[in-house]
Design a protein around this motif. Sequence first.
Motif, mmCIF file in Angstrom:
data_model
loop_
_atom_site.group_PDB
_atom_site.id
_atom_site.type_symbol
_atom_site.label_atom_id
_atom_site.label_comp_id
_atom_site.label_asym_id
_atom_site.label_seq_id
_atom_site.Cartn_x
_atom_site.Cartn_y
_atom_site.Cartn_z
ATOM 1 N N SER A 80 0.857 -1.189 0.000
ATOM 2 C CA SER A 80 0.000 0.000 0.000
ATOM 3 C C SER A 80 0.892 1.238 0.000
ATOM 4 C CB SER A 80 -0.895 0.005 1.239
ATOM 5 O OG SER A 80 -0.111 0.236 2.396
ATOM 6 N N PRO A 81 0.377 2.380 -0.431
ATOM 7 C CA PRO A 81 1.185 3.610 -0.365
ATOM 8 C C PRO A 81 1.698 3.896 1.043
ATOM 9 C CG PRO A 81 -0.747 3.969 -1.742
ATOM 10 C CD PRO A 81 -0.916 2.607 -1.112
ATOM 11 N N ALA A 82 0.891 3.627 2.059
ATOM 12 C CA ALA A 82 1.327 3.882 3.438
ATOM 13 C C ALA A 82 2.473 2.949 3.825
ATOM 14 C CB ALA A 82 0.154 3.717 4.400
ATOM 15 N N MET A 83 2.385 1.672 3.437
ATOM 16 C CA MET A 83 3.462 0.732 3.737
ATOM 17 C C MET A 83 4.742 1.127 3.018
ATOM 18 S SD MET A 83 1.579 -2.982 3.622
ATOM 19 C CE MET A 83 3.103 -3.850 3.991
ATOM 20 N N ALA A 84 4.608 1.508 1.741
ATOM 21 C CA ALA A 84 5.789 1.892 0.962
ATOM 22 C C ALA A 84 6.459 3.112 1.581
ATOM 23 C CB ALA A 84 5.400 2.161 -0.486
ATOM 24 N N LEU A 85 5.665 4.087 1.978
ATOM 25 C CA LEU A 85 6.238 5.288 2.595
ATOM 26 C C LEU A 85 6.921 4.939 3.909
ATOM 27 C CD1 LEU A 85 6.645 8.328 2.433
ATOM 28 C CD2 LEU A 85 4.452 8.618 3.606
ATOM 29 N N ASP A 86 6.341 4.015 4.664
ATOM 30 C CA ASP A 86 6.961 3.593 5.921
ATOM 31 C C ASP A 86 8.329 2.947 5.660
ATOM 32 O OD1 ASP A 86 6.813 3.173 8.827
ATOM 33 O OD2 ASP A 86 6.750 1.057 8.295
ATOM 34 N N PHE A 87 8.423 2.091 4.633
ATOM 35 C CA PHE A 87 9.697 1.485 4.267
ATOM 36 C C PHE A 87 10.715 2.551 3.853
ATOM 37 C CE2 PHE A 87 7.465 -2.652 3.467
ATOM 38 C CZ PHE A 87 8.257 -3.431 4.298
ATOM 39 N N CYS A 88 10.211 3.622 3.240
ATOM 40 C CA CYS A 88 11.106 4.656 2.697
ATOM 41 C C CYS A 88 11.506 5.714 3.718
ATOM 42 C CB CYS A 88 10.441 5.333 1.492
ATOM 43 S SG CYS A 88 10.289 4.263 0.050
ATOM 44 N N THR A 89 11.031 5.585 4.943
ATOM 45 C CA THR A 89 11.394 6.556 5.991
ATOM 46 C C THR A 89 11.910 5.817 7.229
ATOM 47 O OG1 THR A 89 9.059 6.612 6.641
ATOM 48 C CG2 THR A 89 9.845 8.407 5.230
ATOM 49 N N PRO A 90 13.059 5.138 7.095
ATOM 50 C CA PRO A 90 13.610 4.442 8.265
ATOM 51 C C PRO A 90 14.052 5.439 9.332
ATOM 52 C CG PRO A 90 15.193 4.451 6.462
ATOM 53 C CD PRO A 90 13.923 5.023 5.911
ATOM 54 N N ASP A 91 14.122 4.960 10.557
ATOM 55 C CA ASP A 91 14.589 5.778 11.685
ATOM 56 C C ASP A 91 16.090 6.013 11.506
ATOM 57 O OD1 ASP A 91 15.504 6.807 14.074
ATOM 58 O OD2 ASP A 91 14.427 5.374 15.340
ATOM 59 N N PRO A 92 16.542 7.246 11.251
ATOM 60 C CA PRO A 92 17.968 7.479 10.988
ATOM 61 C C PRO A 92 18.868 7.184 12.174
ATOM 62 C CG PRO A 92 16.809 9.565 11.232
ATOM 63 C CD PRO A 92 15.760 8.487 11.212
ATOM 64 N N ALA A 93 18.310 7.138 13.382
ATOM 65 C CA ALA A 93 19.126 6.852 14.557
ATOM 66 C C ALA A 93 19.375 5.360 14.739
ATOM 67 C CB ALA A 93 18.452 7.413 15.806
ATOM 68 N N ARG A 94 18.532 4.521 14.114
ATOM 69 C CA ARG A 94 18.637 3.074 14.348
ATOM 70 C C ARG A 94 18.770 2.247 13.082
ATOM 71 N NH1 ARG A 94 14.244 1.098 18.707
ATOM 72 N NH2 ARG A 94 14.780 -0.770 17.559
ATOM 73 N N ASP A 95 18.228 2.729 11.978
ATOM 74 C CA ASP A 95 18.101 1.902 10.775
ATOM 75 C C ASP A 95 18.875 2.487 9.603
ATOM 76 O OD1 ASP A 95 16.220 0.629 12.395
ATOM 77 O OD2 ASP A 95 14.543 1.738 11.509
ATOM 78 N N ILE A 96 19.232 1.613 8.681
ATOM 79 C CA ILE A 96 19.841 2.035 7.421
ATOM 80 C C ILE A 96 19.173 1.236 6.314
ATOM 81 C CG2 ILE A 96 21.952 2.304 6.080
ATOM 82 C CD1 ILE A 96 23.503 1.902 8.712
ATOM 83 N N CYS A 97 18.674 1.913 5.317
ATOM 84 C CA CYS A 97 18.125 1.243 4.139
ATOM 85 C C CYS A 97 18.772 1.862 2.912
ATOM 86 C CB CYS A 97 16.609 1.382 4.071
ATOM 87 S SG CYS A 97 15.901 0.494 2.659
ATOM 88 N N LEU A 98 19.460 1.039 2.154
ATOM 89 C CA LEU A 98 20.128 1.487 0.933
ATOM 90 C C LEU A 98 19.400 0.941 -0.277
ATOM 91 C CD1 LEU A 98 23.850 0.832 1.939
ATOM 92 C CD2 LEU A 98 22.508 2.929 2.228
ATOM 93 N N VAL A 99 19.355 1.728 -1.334
ATOM 94 C CA VAL A 99 18.756 1.267 -2.585
ATOM 95 C C VAL A 99 19.790 1.341 -3.703
ATOM 96 C CG1 VAL A 99 16.400 1.890 -1.949
ATOM 97 C CG2 VAL A 99 17.830 3.567 -3.126
#
Length: 198
Positions: A80-99
Amino acid sequence: MAIVQTRFHPAVPAAAPVEAPISLRERLARREVTLRAADGQAYVVRPIRPTDAASLMRGYDALENMSKWFRMQHALPHLSPAMALDFCTPDPARDICLVVEGKGALAGEILGGARIAGQADSRTAEFSVSLRPEARHLDLARQALETVFAAGREMGYVRVYATIHVDNTPMKTLARRLKCRLRRDPEDGALMIAERNL
């Protein structure tokens, strides 16, 4: 009258300011990191952004149903758009997501990415990786994970793990290539835990 001899000493230039080394995370943010794929091409890897949400949804739709199931551990036909946006906004203090940025017919799209999600102990992180079918067999998944592991080390993580379905042979093979130890999940016989120290 005494003659005093002096020697000329050239001026010593002031030392150049010492710059702190640029961290991997800063280089990633500047789009200065590339992965050399098996096809010889260089692919830019960078942090995910909220504007990647639509591309993430298209990439998820391109996956086979079994790949979607392995990725989510349950049936989820679409993001869903909400799920996709959640994946695209990781917590910068704890998470790293690279594309990984696409090329050619997929220019402007993301081919997939690798992520670590920090746990409560601030020393352990869960990892995952996903690529569009067009990007498989290019060695990008392994390199993306190695890059995100290196960024995780900068953040202070010392151990990473992933939960993998026992039938997900490609992911188990990749985990072994990354020197992960695999063991059965004691709470679910259909799952395996891959773990390694950073």
